[in-house]
Design a protein around this motif. Structure first.
Motif, PDB file in Angstrom:
ATOM      1  N   THR A  11       0.830  -1.195   0.000  1.00  0.00           N
ATOM      2  CA  THR A  11       0.000   0.000   0.000  1.00  0.00           C
ATOM      3  C   THR A  11       0.868   1.251   0.000  1.00  0.00           C
ATOM      4  O   THR A  11       1.808   1.363   0.774  1.00  0.00           O
ATOM      5  CB  THR A  11      -0.911   0.023   1.237  1.00  0.00           C
ATOM      6  OG1 THR A  11      -1.759  -1.119   1.211  1.00  0.00           O
ATOM      7  CG2 THR A  11      -1.768   1.283   1.266  1.00  0.00           C
TER       8      THR A  11
ATOM      9  N   ASP B 189      -2.526   5.344  -2.209  1.00  0.00           N
ATOM     10  CA  ASP B 189      -3.565   4.317  -2.100  1.00  0.00           C
ATOM     11  C   ASP B 189      -4.392   4.516  -0.834  1.00  0.00           C
ATOM     12  O   ASP B 189      -5.623   4.400  -0.852  1.00  0.00           O
ATOM     13  CB  ASP B 189      -2.943   2.926  -2.068  1.00  0.00           C
ATOM     14  CG  ASP B 189      -2.294   2.531  -3.380  1.00  0.00           C
ATOM     15  OD1 ASP B 189      -2.671   3.110  -4.419  1.00  0.00           O
ATOM     16  OD2 ASP B 189      -1.412   1.654  -3.357  1.00  0.00           O
ATOM     17  N   LEU B 190      -3.701   4.782   0.275  1.00  0.00           N
ATOM     18  CA  LEU B 190      -4.399   4.950   1.549  1.00  0.00           C
ATOM     19  C   LEU B 190      -5.363   6.128   1.495  1.00  0.00           C
ATOM     20  O   LEU B 190      -6.543   6.000   1.867  1.00  0.00           O
ATOM     21  CB  LEU B 190      -3.380   5.145   2.670  1.00  0.00           C
ATOM     22  CG  LEU B 190      -3.920   5.255   4.099  1.00  0.00           C
ATOM     23  CD1 LEU B 190      -2.903   4.713   5.087  1.00  0.00           C
ATOM     24  CD2 LEU B 190      -4.240   6.703   4.477  1.00  0.00           C
TER      25      LEU B 190
ATOM     26  N   ASP C 266      -5.551   5.895  10.271  1.00  0.00           N
ATOM     27  CA  ASP C 266      -4.914   5.058   9.251  1.00  0.00           C
ATOM     28  C   ASP C 266      -3.615   5.678   8.766  1.00  0.00           C
ATOM     29  O   ASP C 266      -2.636   4.964   8.486  1.00  0.00           O
ATOM     30  CB  ASP C 266      -5.868   4.860   8.072  1.00  0.00           C
ATOM     31  CG  ASP C 266      -6.999   3.899   8.391  1.00  0.00           C
ATOM     32  OD1 ASP C 266      -6.969   3.292   9.485  1.00  0.00           O
ATOM     33  OD2 ASP C 266      -7.918   3.767   7.559  1.00  0.00           O
TER      34      ASP C 266
ATOM     35  N   TYR D  66       0.126   4.053   8.898  1.00  0.00           N
ATOM     36  CA  TYR D  66       0.977   3.982   7.709  1.00  0.00           C
ATOM     37  C   TYR D  66       2.341   4.588   7.993  1.00  0.00           C
ATOM     38  O   TYR D  66       3.387   4.012   7.661  1.00  0.00           O
ATOM     39  CB  TYR D  66       0.309   4.732   6.560  1.00  0.00           C
ATOM     40  CG  TYR D  66       1.157   4.787   5.313  1.00  0.00           C
ATOM     41  CD1 TYR D  66       1.089   3.767   4.355  1.00  0.00           C
ATOM     42  CD2 TYR D  66       2.049   5.830   5.099  1.00  0.00           C
ATOM     43  CE1 TYR D  66       1.886   3.809   3.235  1.00  0.00           C
ATOM     44  CE2 TYR D  66       2.852   5.874   3.969  1.00  0.00           C
ATOM     45  CZ  TYR D  66       2.771   4.865   3.040  1.00  0.00           C
ATOM     46  OH  TYR D  66       3.567   4.885   1.918  1.00  0.00           O
TER      47      TYR D  66
END
Length: 382
Positions: free
Chosen positions: A2, A6-7, A374, A378
């Motif tokens: 990822t 993308d996140l 999130d 990451y």
């Protein structure tokens, strides 16, 4: 694997936000991603230089600016603020936190500059919003995402001075109000408007050309619209590019009034990582001032009063300092804060890491939105 794009794109695709800009820097290695749109209706693409309302991450800049006055000896950390803010020169304190606002006693000592920097002056928000003095504070300490809520500084200070402190000076960490006081204090001490002083001491030396309390007309093509989640999960426009930030505010809010970009904020964060020096070698803050900013100044009892806002964290000057691994993204020593417009900016001094996330959707409470969580995961894993 990822990617950062993308996140962010996944959250845009799920309809949680129109767009976002994320940045993770380790030394000279910088990963930046922009996803989605600046505005739901016109579809203008989000870009690295898009401008956002950064809300409460403003607090760290205000604290840094006040510390420049301490460094030059214009003020001292143990000075009573009543010298410049006479409205708070003889504060009254509610007898107990649950007492009515007319059940007061005199403060046992003056409020100092250090108290204001450490958010321990006695004004601000604890975990319990139902307390009478907190309810009274809400009448003057309004939502900083709407700058027009605030009158000019002298009028605001007069109103605040009529409200008793919730705790004795130094006794409790309380959120938000002290950062507004820092901005007013800077202006009273220097005789300069806060925007002018910040440009002179912080924005100019660091090259933060897109940061300020107003977004000029020529830059509004890059200024994101701001949204609030509706009851049905849709995004409702709260402020557009020609709205609240299109004119100078009556009271420049040191707690959350700035608009900025990811790269401007990266310049500020990198200055903290290298002990106060700008990229061109100019010194913005002393190493001692930076150390005070990123060091926890609370004890467990003080943190417990504001535990709604501090999860595994203490407080430095203008931002939190992680002290426990309460969540996977908590790293002891990490400094920074989140804003109510879906923004977050942190530095991890031990690792030389900067993480910045800018979105334009209001957080519905003190817990960061899912996208911020999130993003932190990451950044921790990248």
């Amino acid at each position: 694997m990822t990617t950062l794009h993308d996140l962010l794109g996944a959250h845009v695709g799920a309809g949680r936000l129109p767009g976002a800009v994320g940045l993770v820097a380790r030394g000279d290695q910088v990963e930046v991603a922009a996803a989605g749109a600046q505005d739901v209706d016109d579809g203008a693409p989000m870009a690295r230089d898009s401008i956002f309302r950064v809300a409460s991450i403003t607090k760290s800049v205000t604290a840094a600016a006040l510390l420049t006055l301490v460094e030059e000896g214009t003020i001292a950390l143990d000075d009573p603020i009543g010298t410049w803010l006479p409205e708070l020169g003889k504060p009254m304190v509610v007898r107990t936190p649950a007492s009515l606002v007319d059940d007061v006693v005199p403060a046992d000592r003056p409020i100092t500059v250090f108290d204001v920097l450490a958010s321990r002056a006695g004004y601000g928000f604890p975990s319990d919003f139902t307390l009478p003095a907190v309810q009274e504070l809400f009448t003057v300490q309004k939502d900083g995402r709407v700058p027009s809520n605030f009158p000019p500084a002298d009028e605001w200070m007069a109103a605040l001075g009529r409200i008793p402190l919730l705790y004795q000076p130094g006794a409790a960490w309380l959120y938000d109000t002290c950062s507004v006081l820092q901005g007013v204090l800077i202006s009273r001490v220097t005789g300069q408007p806060l925007p002018e002083f910040l440009t002179e001491r912080i924005f100019g030396p660091l090259g933060m050309a897109d940061t300020g309390f107003e977004v000029p007309a020529a830059k509004r093509v890059r200024f994101t619209s701001f949204y609030r989640p509706g009851d049905d999960g849709s995004l409702e426009l709260a402020d557009g590019p020609d709205g609240e930030w299109s004119r100078p505010p009556a009271l420049p809010l040191g707690n959350g009034g700035l608009a900025s970009t990811a790269d401007d904020w990266l310049a500020f964060c990198r200055m903290l990582l290298v002990g106060g020096v700008a990229a061109d070698g100019r010194r913005v803050l002393s190493a001692d001032s930076v150390r005070m900013m990123i060091t926890d100044h609370t004890n467990p009892a003080q943190r417990d009063i504001g535990r709604l806002f501090l999860e595994g964290q203490g407080w430095g000057f203008g931002g939190s300092v992680d002290i426990d691994r309460t969540n996977p993204w908590n790293v002891p020593g990490r400094y920074g804060w989140v804003g109510g417009t879906g923004t977050a900016a942190h530095v991890i001094p031990a690792a030389g890491v900067v993480t910045i996330l800018l979105t334009q959707v209001a957080a519905t409470g003190p817990v960061p939105a899912a996208v911020i969580r999130d993003f932190w995961r990451y950044a921790a894993d990248a």
